[in-house]
Design a protein around this motif. Structure first.
Motif, PDB file in Angstrom:
ATOM      1  N   GLY A 136      -5.437  -0.957  70.863  1.00  0.00           N
ATOM      2  CA  GLY A 136      -6.712  -0.305  69.821  1.00  0.00           C
ATOM      3  C   GLY A 136      -7.060  -1.477  69.168  1.00  0.00           C
ATOM      4  N   GLY A 137      -8.800  -1.049  69.561  1.00  0.00           N
ATOM      5  CA  GLY A 137      -9.599  -1.772  68.852  1.00  0.00           C
ATOM      6  C   GLY A 137     -10.950  -1.645  68.791  1.00  0.00           C
ATOM      7  N   VAL A 138     -11.744  -2.056  67.354  1.00  0.00           N
ATOM      8  CA  VAL A 138     -13.033  -0.999  67.645  1.00  0.00           C
ATOM      9  C   VAL A 138     -13.844  -2.388  67.715  1.00  0.00           C
ATOM     10  N   LEU A 191     -18.856  -7.364  64.628  1.00  0.00           N
ATOM     11  CA  LEU A 191     -17.353  -7.241  64.228  1.00  0.00           C
ATOM     12  C   LEU A 191     -16.630  -6.940  64.352  1.00  0.00           C
ATOM     13  N   TYR A 192     -15.067  -6.721  64.958  1.00  0.00           N
ATOM     14  CA  TYR A 192     -14.236  -6.655  65.838  1.00  0.00           C
ATOM     15  C   TYR A 192     -13.120  -6.161  64.648  1.00  0.00           C
ATOM     16  N   SER A 193     -12.237  -5.356  65.398  1.00  0.00           N
ATOM     17  CA  SER A 193     -10.978  -5.106  64.799  1.00  0.00           C
ATOM     18  C   SER A 193      -9.799  -4.934  66.203  1.00  0.00           C
ATOM     19  N   ASN A 194      -8.443  -4.951  65.977  1.00  0.00           N
ATOM     20  CA  ASN A 194      -8.022  -4.708  66.839  1.00  0.00           C
ATOM     21  C   ASN A 194      -6.273  -4.546  66.795  1.00  0.00           C
ATOM     22  N   LEU A 252      -8.642  -9.587  62.765  1.00  0.00           N
ATOM     23  CA  LEU A 252     -10.490  -8.560  61.704  1.00  0.00           C
ATOM     24  C   LEU A 252     -10.922  -9.823  62.454  1.00  0.00           C
ATOM     25  N   ALA A 253     -12.240 -10.013  63.245  1.00  0.00           N
ATOM     26  CA  ALA A 253     -12.575 -10.726  63.471  1.00  0.00           C
ATOM     27  C   ALA A 253     -14.565 -10.608  63.281  1.00  0.00           C
ATOM     28  N   PHE A 254     -15.123 -11.874  63.132  1.00  0.00           N
ATOM     29  CA  PHE A 254     -16.454 -11.588  62.631  1.00  0.00           C
ATOM     30  C   PHE A 254     -17.348 -12.806  63.631  1.00  0.00           C
TER      31      PHE A 254
END
Length: 170
Positions: free
Chosen positions: A63-65, A75-78, A118-120
């Motif tokens: 699951g990610g946004v 900016l994303y996270s999974n 978490l990534a930028f």
């Protein structure tokens, strides 16, 4: 030369995968996916007239946004899960090498991992990309060789920071 082994392995894999993407706003996208794997190994050792079989059924998901601040800043996270099944060598055949022999273990379980990241992502120019990624993982049933036999022995956890700079000078 001398023949030291005569074996045959048949591997059957059946997998189902599904993904759902939802664009909540122009800048925000959520993604969910899931996968089911059914894996079967049939092993035949003609030297020892031995037939072995092993089945694995494994479910994994993610699951990610992703939030896009601008066309060049994300900016994303999974959160995700994964697995690695034991190899035929680890399960049935064992291994012979100059550094020593490793015995097989038909009772091995698949390695399992849970990951949070978490990534930028920033692309200041057409040919330059930067990425900063913070992650944590929990690994279960890591397969290692202990006293000459493959075993599920470790449950290591880890975390880290990755920085990437990519330039395309063409």
């Amino acid at each position: 030369g001398t023949t030291v082994s005569d074996n045959l392995t048949t591997e059957k894999v059946f997998a189902m995968y599904g993904e759902l993407k939802y664009q909540a706003t122009e800048s925000l996208v959520a993604t969910m996916n899931a996968r089911f794997d059914s894996i079967n190994y049939d092993y035949k050792d003609n030297f020892n007239n031995l037939k072995l079989t092993k089945d694995f059924s494994v479910f994994s998901w993610r699951g990610g946004v992703n939030y896009s601040f601008a066309k060049d800043v994300d900016l994303y996270s999974n959160i995700s899960t994964g697995f690695r099944t034991p190899t035929v060598t680890q399960l049935f055949a064992g291994d012979i090498s100059p550094t020593g022999n490793t015995a097989s273990n038909p009772n091995l379980k698949p390695e399992q991992i849970d990951v949070l990241e978490l990534a930028f992502d920033y692309r200041p120019t057409f040919d330059l990309k930067t990425l900063l990624n913070i992650f944590r993982y929990d690994l279960a049933d890591l397969i290692s060789v202990v006293n000459g036999t493959s075993q599920n022995v470790h449950d290591p956890d880890g975390y880290g920071l990755e920085a990437e700079l990519t330039w395309d000078g063409t």
